[in-house]
Design an enzyme around this catalytic site. Structure first.
Site, mmCIF file in Angstrom:
data_model
loop_
_atom_site.group_PDB
_atom_site.id
_atom_site.type_symbol
_atom_site.label_atom_id
_atom_site.label_comp_id
_atom_site.label_asym_id
_atom_site.label_seq_id
_atom_site.Cartn_x
_atom_site.Cartn_y
_atom_site.Cartn_z
ATOM 1 N N TRP A 70 0.822 -1.218 0.000
ATOM 2 C CA TRP A 70 0.000 0.000 0.000
ATOM 3 C C TRP A 70 0.858 1.271 0.000
ATOM 4 O O TRP A 70 0.322 2.375 -0.058
ATOM 5 C CB TRP A 70 -0.945 0.015 1.211
ATOM 6 C CG TRP A 70 -1.976 -1.064 1.186
ATOM 7 C CD1 TRP A 70 -2.237 -1.935 0.157
ATOM 8 C CD2 TRP A 70 -2.896 -1.411 2.230
ATOM 9 N NE1 TRP A 70 -3.257 -2.788 0.502
ATOM 10 C CE2 TRP A 70 -3.679 -2.488 1.769
ATOM 11 C CE3 TRP A 70 -3.132 -0.909 3.514
ATOM 12 C CZ2 TRP A 70 -4.675 -3.079 2.544
ATOM 13 C CZ3 TRP A 70 -4.115 -1.495 4.294
ATOM 14 C CH2 TRP A 70 -4.879 -2.567 3.806
ATOM 15 N N LYS A 71 2.156 1.101 0.121
ATOM 16 C CA LYS A 71 3.085 2.232 0.171
ATOM 17 C C LYS A 71 2.622 3.225 1.247
ATOM 18 O O LYS A 71 2.034 2.813 2.249
ATOM 19 C CB LYS A 71 3.212 2.899 -1.201
ATOM 20 C CG LYS A 71 3.453 1.868 -2.311
ATOM 21 C CD LYS A 71 3.923 2.454 -3.596
ATOM 22 C CE LYS A 71 3.989 1.361 -4.639
ATOM 23 N NZ LYS A 71 4.689 1.747 -5.828
ATOM 24 N N GLY A 84 1.380 -2.852 -6.244
ATOM 25 C CA GLY A 84 1.192 -1.537 -5.634
ATOM 26 C C GLY A 84 -0.193 -1.001 -5.946
ATOM 27 O O GLY A 84 -1.175 -1.283 -5.264
ATOM 28 N N GLY A 85 -0.304 -0.234 -7.026
ATOM 29 C CA GLY A 85 -1.537 0.483 -7.370
ATOM 30 C C GLY A 85 -2.799 -0.373 -7.322
ATOM 31 O O GLY A 85 -3.807 0.041 -6.729
ATOM 32 N N SER A 122 3.286 -2.833 -12.165
ATOM 33 C CA SER A 122 2.026 -2.621 -12.892
ATOM 34 C C SER A 122 1.223 -3.907 -13.102
ATOM 35 O O SER A 122 0.617 -4.094 -14.164
ATOM 36 C CB SER A 122 2.293 -1.901 -14.219
ATOM 37 O OG SER A 122 2.832 -0.617 -13.953
HETATM 38 C C1 PEP Z 1 5.267 -1.953 -6.041
HETATM 39 O O1 PEP Z 1 4.913 -1.089 -5.267
HETATM 40 O O2 PEP Z 1 6.116 -2.776 -5.679
HETATM 41 C C2 PEP Z 1 4.664 -2.017 -7.366
HETATM 42 C C3 PEP Z 1 5.000 -2.993 -8.160
HETATM 43 O O3 PEP Z 1 3.769 -1.018 -7.701
HETATM 44 P P1 PEP Z 1 2.762 -1.032 -8.971
HETATM 45 O O4 PEP Z 1 2.022 -2.341 -8.914
HETATM 46 O O5 PEP Z 1 1.882 0.148 -8.746
HETATM 47 O O6 PEP Z 1 3.591 -0.934 -10.199
#
Ligand code: PEP
Length: 242
Positions: free
Chosen positions: A8-9, A225-226, A204
């Site tokens: 979730w950062k 992440g997102g 992603s």
């Molecule tokens: C991450 O935070 O490790 C990541 C891969 O982010 P995202 O899925 O948004 O690219």
């Protein structure tokens, strides 16, 4: 067993974290097809950890310090994240490498996570420039060497290595599955002495593309992440096969 990890950062305080957890719990049922781990911000760890007790979702943390306690203002003790219920610790994420100059201390963090009873999710990955220069594997290999230096290999059982090309994180532009496969097979070969190694892909990942990566024999999970910030999309990722 597949391992799907939500990073979730620095999003969601305690209240919003709990709301997301409730949304997820409404959408899942036991047994899960694999392991699913939520890594909220450190400030929400205890709250989320309490709510996840007796549920199939697991807790993880996004970062730890390598000392367990002491005069390290603002740092996050691995023992305390473990106390909150973390089974996993993300270590060496590219955002930490980029914004906080993390690098040489990563091996101490990997060892600290293990000593506190958590499984490290060690992040590695090259920049676009490094990939275009044909140096992707050399960069990742160096990161692995640095991250595992001095750690007794017998301790490293069940390690998860997340291959996350930096240019694919948060950009909407994922790696080509074939490139992820090639990197994962280099990692598996390099760490062939390790028992229970799992290689994850991150960058992603979303419901529309997760199967492209999970279908690869070399890939055992995803770091997300997102698409982990919404209950609906993360639940779809947990049930990617269905
Ligand atoms: C991450 O935070 O490790 C990541 C891969 O982010 P995202 O899925 O948004 O690219």
């Amino acid at each position: 067993m597949d391992l799907i990890v939500a990073n979730w950062k620095m999003n969601y305080g305690g209240r919003d974290s709990l709301q997301l957890v409730e949304g997820l719990l409404e959408r899942i049922k036991e047994p899960l097809p694999g392991e699913a781990v939520l890594c909220p911000p450190a400030t929400a760890l205890f709250m989320v950890g309490d709510r996840l007790k007796d549920t199939p979702l697991q807790l993880g943390c996004q970062n730890i310090f390598y000392e367990k306690e002491g005069a390290f203002t603002g740092e996050i003790s691995p023992d305390f994240t473990r106390e909150a219920g973390s089974n996993y610790a993300i270590i060496g994420h590219s955002e930490r490498r980029q914004h906080f100059d993390e690098g040489p201390e990563v091996s101490r963090k990997v060892e600290a996570a293990l000593d506190s009873g958590m499984t490290p999710i060690l992040c590695v990955g090259e920049s676009l420039q490094e990939r275009e220069g044909g140096k992707a594997w050399a960069v990742v290999r160096k990161q692995l060497e640095e991250a595992l230096e001095g750690i007794n290999s017998e301790k490293l059982v069940g390690l998860a290595v997340a291959y996350e090309p930096v240019w694919a994180i948060g950009t909407g532009k994922s790696a080509q599955p074939e490139d992820a496969r090639e990197m994962a097979s280099h990692i598996i070969k390099e760490l062939s002495y390790m028992k229970g190694l799992r290689v994850l892909y991150g960058g992603s990942v979303k419901p529309e593309n997760i199967a492209d990566f999970m279908a690869l024999e070399e890939i055992s999970g995803a770091l997300v992440g997102g698409a982990s910030l919404k209950a609906e999309s993360f639940a779809q990722l947990i049930y990617w096969e269905k």
